[in-house]
Design a protein around this motif. Sequence first.
Motif, short mmCIF file in Angstrom:
data_model
loop_
_atom_site.label_atom_id
_atom_site.label_comp_id
_atom_site.label_asym_id
_atom_site.label_seq_id
_atom_site.Cartn_x
_atom_site.Cartn_y
_atom_site.Cartn_z
N GLY A 115 0.84 -1.19 0.00
CA GLY A 115 0.00 0.00 0.00
C GLY A 115 0.87 1.23 0.00
N SER A 116 0.86 1.97 -1.12
CA SER A 116 1.80 3.08 -1.30
C SER A 116 1.13 4.44 -1.05
N ARG A 117 1.88 5.27 -0.34
CA ARG A 117 1.45 6.65 -0.08
C ARG A 117 1.89 7.60 -1.19
N TYR A 118 2.68 7.08 -2.17
CA TYR A 118 3.33 7.98 -3.12
C TYR A 118 3.13 7.59 -4.58
N THR A 119 2.11 6.79 -4.89
CA THR A 119 1.91 6.41 -6.28
C THR A 119 1.48 7.61 -7.11
N ARG A 120 1.76 7.51 -8.41
CA ARG A 120 1.38 8.55 -9.39
C ARG A 120 1.93 9.93 -9.04
N GLY A 121 3.05 9.95 -8.33
CA GLY A 121 3.71 11.21 -8.03
C GLY A 121 3.02 12.05 -6.97
N THR A 122 2.07 11.47 -6.24
CA THR A 122 1.33 12.21 -5.22
C THR A 122 1.84 11.84 -3.82
N ILE A 123 1.40 12.60 -2.83
CA ILE A 123 1.69 12.30 -1.43
C ILE A 123 0.36 12.16 -0.72
N SER A 124 -0.01 10.94 -0.38
CA SER A 124 -1.32 10.68 0.24
C SER A 124 -1.15 10.38 1.72
N VAL A 125 -0.83 11.43 2.46
CA VAL A 125 -0.60 11.32 3.90
C VAL A 125 -1.38 12.42 4.59
N VAL A 126 -2.08 12.06 5.66
CA VAL A 126 -2.85 13.03 6.44
C VAL A 126 -2.24 13.13 7.83
N GLY A 127 -1.82 14.33 8.22
CA GLY A 127 -1.39 14.55 9.59
C GLY A 127 0.10 14.61 9.85
N TRP A 128 0.92 14.51 8.79
CA TRP A 128 2.37 14.60 8.97
C TRP A 128 2.84 16.02 8.73
N ASP A 129 3.90 16.42 9.46
CA ASP A 129 4.52 17.71 9.16
C ASP A 129 5.54 17.53 8.03
N PHE A 130 6.08 18.64 7.58
CA PHE A 130 6.99 18.60 6.43
C PHE A 130 8.22 17.76 6.71
N HIS A 131 8.76 17.84 7.93
CA HIS A 131 9.97 17.08 8.27
C HIS A 131 9.72 15.58 8.17
N ARG A 132 8.58 15.12 8.67
CA ARG A 132 8.26 13.68 8.61
C ARG A 132 8.07 13.23 7.17
N LEU A 133 7.41 14.05 6.36
CA LEU A 133 7.23 13.71 4.95
C LEU A 133 8.57 13.62 4.24
N LEU A 134 9.44 14.59 4.51
CA LEU A 134 10.75 14.61 3.86
C LEU A 134 11.56 13.39 4.24
N LEU A 135 11.53 13.01 5.52
CA LEU A 135 12.25 11.84 5.98
C LEU A 135 11.76 10.58 5.28
N SER A 136 10.44 10.42 5.18
CA SER A 136 9.87 9.23 4.55
C SER A 136 10.22 9.16 3.07
N LYS A 137 10.08 10.28 2.37
CA LYS A 137 10.41 10.30 0.94
C LYS A 137 11.89 10.01 0.72
N PHE A 138 12.75 10.60 1.53
CA PHE A 138 14.17 10.37 1.39
C PHE A 138 14.52 8.91 1.67
N ALA A 139 13.92 8.34 2.72
CA ALA A 139 14.20 6.95 3.08
C ALA A 139 13.85 6.02 1.93
N ASN A 140 12.72 6.25 1.30
CA ASN A 140 12.31 5.41 0.18
C ASN A 140 13.24 5.57 -1.02
N LYS A 141 13.61 6.82 -1.32
CA LYS A 141 14.50 7.07 -2.45
C LYS A 141 15.88 6.48 -2.19
N TYR A 142 16.38 6.68 -1.01
CA TYR A 142 17.70 6.19 -0.61
C TYR A 142 17.76 4.67 -0.70
#
Length: 235
Positions: A115-142
């Motif tokens: 179950g992906s939060r980032y399909t089709r180039g979108t961010i489907s997350v409710v309730g995270w701040d920018f830092h948490r989103l950045l960490l998650s995106k970076f972790a996946n890319k890394y």
Amino acid sequence: MKTVIIIPTYNEVENIDRLLPSVFNNDVDILFIDDASEDGTSQRIKQWMDRSERINLIHRPMKLGLGTAYVTGFKWALKRGYQYIFEMDADLSHDPLEIPNFIKKAQEGYALVIGSRYTRGTISVVGWDFHRLLLSKFANKYAGTVLGLNFLTDITSGYRCYHRSVIESIELDRIRSNGYAFQIEMVYRAYKKGFRIGEIPIIFYERNSGSSKMNRKIVREAALMVWKLRFGRWK
């Protein structure tokens, strides 16, 4: 197909009554792995067990971690002949309404559905701040770049469905990771075994109550583990 949802818990008593009615809308069994919650989580689960044979509980004597909880659950599920084995959080961040969509995707020939939060180039997350989103995106890319998994968008997601063949192929007793690292390791091992891996879009909702399992130790473990996996040194 016989299906079980594995749900690790630690201090989730406030979520149990809200979670179970939604999960019960699907023809699935449920296995809770509780790590000695101090808030009465196990007792609340046992109350539900009196109402339904579809609910199961493994109570562990101390907090042993997410990875070992899932390994315990996987072994339990394999022994009982389940074909589809889900991972799901207890904190209502994963919508049970998506369960049929996972199964539909699996029936198209995918042995692991994430179950992906980032399909089709979108961010489907409710309730995270920018830092948490950045960490998650970076972790996946890394991790995706290091391990050759960039065809997937969310390899750290904890909402997923395995066909039993994937679990059977992995030497579960050799799994040592927890948290993000566990999710990444399981995807990588499935990929190296040649299984077909797919994603479906989900919306992730930040927890309203209970204890978050995210900490710096989990992040560090994941960062180091991907290189050990890459060079075959993670045993």
